[in-house]
Enzyme design. Structure first.
Site, PDB file in Angstrom:
ATOM      1  N   GLU A  16     -27.139  28.422 -28.631  1.00 10.47           N
ATOM      2  CA  GLU A  16     -26.458  27.743 -27.527  1.00 10.47           C
ATOM      3  C   GLU A  16     -25.847  28.783 -26.597  1.00 10.47           C
ATOM      4  O   GLU A  16     -25.274  29.776 -27.032  1.00 10.47           O
ATOM      5  CB  GLU A  16     -25.352  26.831 -28.073  1.00 10.47           C
ATOM      6  CG  GLU A  16     -24.602  26.068 -26.988  1.00 10.47           C
ATOM      7  CD  GLU A  16     -23.475  25.197 -27.535  1.00 10.47           C
ATOM      8  OE1 GLU A  16     -23.089  24.247 -26.844  1.00 10.47           O
ATOM      9  OE2 GLU A  16     -22.978  25.475 -28.644  1.00 10.47           O
ATOM     10  N   LYS A  75     -26.764  18.268 -23.418  1.00 14.25           N
ATOM     11  CA  LYS A  75     -25.807  17.960 -24.473  1.00 14.25           C
ATOM     12  C   LYS A  75     -25.137  16.607 -24.209  1.00 14.25           C
ATOM     13  O   LYS A  75     -24.526  16.385 -23.164  1.00 14.25           O
ATOM     14  CB  LYS A  75     -24.759  19.067 -24.544  1.00 14.25           C
ATOM     15  CG  LYS A  75     -23.845  19.019 -25.750  1.00 14.25           C
ATOM     16  CD  LYS A  75     -22.987  20.285 -25.766  1.00 14.25           C
ATOM     17  CE  LYS A  75     -22.168  20.407 -27.027  1.00 14.25           C
ATOM     18  NZ  LYS A  75     -21.404  21.683 -27.045  1.00 14.25           N
ATOM     19  N   CYS A  89     -25.211  21.591 -30.670  1.00 12.29           N
ATOM     20  CA  CYS A  89     -23.904  21.850 -31.254  1.00 12.29           C
ATOM     21  C   CYS A  89     -23.149  20.576 -31.662  1.00 12.29           C
ATOM     22  O   CYS A  89     -23.471  19.960 -32.667  1.00 12.29           O
ATOM     23  CB  CYS A  89     -23.082  22.695 -30.290  1.00 12.29           C
ATOM     24  SG  CYS A  89     -21.676  23.535 -31.075  1.00 12.29           S
TER      25      CYS A  89
END
Length: 275
Positions: free
Chosen positions: A43, A113, A154
């Site tokens: 990331e 995300k 994440c």
């Protein structure tokens, strides 16, 4: 093709975009020398994990020097590359976005995300991605020669519904480039990857930046691969590292036959629905 050699590039990210791209390129080239089929970057691999740097380092997809370089490397070496994530700019919005390149260097999937990292752990860490980033709103399941793969980033791994939706759409591998910190990492990183793999009887892969003590945000590192039985196949430490791991997708079928978890769901009582 059921066997895949993964390369996890746990690189040290610094406050220098050109240097970060060069480091990613070197790790990709080294992965190719070791016959990797699928290379994964962490990331925010081109950018320090900081809201002000997300703004400074942001790039538009159409003229991104970062993506152009990764595309060229994927094409040159005929490998799949999951470009962890970069700060993507579109009009007046910023996204934390991951890009998947095929062997021809083409973008075949992108994931913005979905769940922004807004936390406040007393006396340890406060971070609010939503101060500068916009959340994505699309599920990302990509077709590859290995089968379908699902992509999250994440914090997305904490949401069990996202993983289940990707698996119900036939994803066999779940990738979550991430950058857990020194508070959440030791507590939850391995636990979450084992849990999502076990919940869905798939392989689950996380690739993080190495710990850079000079940065404002301290990444936990510990890039990881977990299998459909919920076991850790490989896991690094906090230092810069290039990790190789061969997985066999036939293991998914074996585990699902032994414990038919997905077949035994009570669809007459409950289901996960995409809006």
């Amino acid at each position: 093709m059921t066997k895949i050699k993964l390369a996890l590039c746990q690189m040290n990210v610094i406050d220098n975009k050109a240097a970060n791209i060069k480091k990613a390129s070197l790790m990709i080239e080294e992965s190719v020398k070791n016959n990797a089929d699928f290379i994964v970057l962490p990331e925010m691999f081109n950018c320090p994990y900081s809201n002000d740097k997300f703004i400074e380092y942001s790039e538009e997809e159409q003229d991104s020097p970062t993506l152009n370089k990764i595309s060229a490397l994927a094409k040159k070496n005929e490998v799949y590359i999951l470009a962890g994530s970069i700060p993507e700019r579109e009009s007046d919005r910023l996204y934390n976005t991951s890009y998947l390149f095929n062997r021809k260097g083409e973008i075949i999937a992108k994931h913005r995300k979905m769940h922004l990292f807004d936390i406040d752990i007393e006396d340890q860490i406060t971070f609010k991605e939503s101060d500068v980033l916009t959340a994505g709103d699309e599920f990302t399941i990509a077709n590859t020669e290995f089968g379908k793969i699902g992509i999250g980033i994440c914090y997305d791994i904490r949401f069990v519904e996202l993983a289940r939706i990707m698996v119900e759409n036939k994803a066999l591998l779940l990738f979550y480039p991430g950058a857990f910190n020194m508070a959440t990492g030791p507590a939850h990183w391995e636990l979450l990857f084992r849990s999502r793999a076990l919940d869905n009887q798939v392989f689950c892969i996380g690739v993080a930046p190495a710990l850079n003590k000079d940065a404002s945000y301290h990444s936990y590192g510990h890039s990881i691969v977990t299998n459909p039985w919920g076991e850790v196949i490989v896991q690094s430490n906090e230092k810069e590292d290039l990790i190789f791991c061969e997985i066999d997708l036939d293991e998914i079928k074996k585990v699902r036959e032994e414990i038919p978890l997905l077949k035994n769901k009570r669809k007459d009582l409950y289901e996960v629905i995409c809006k």
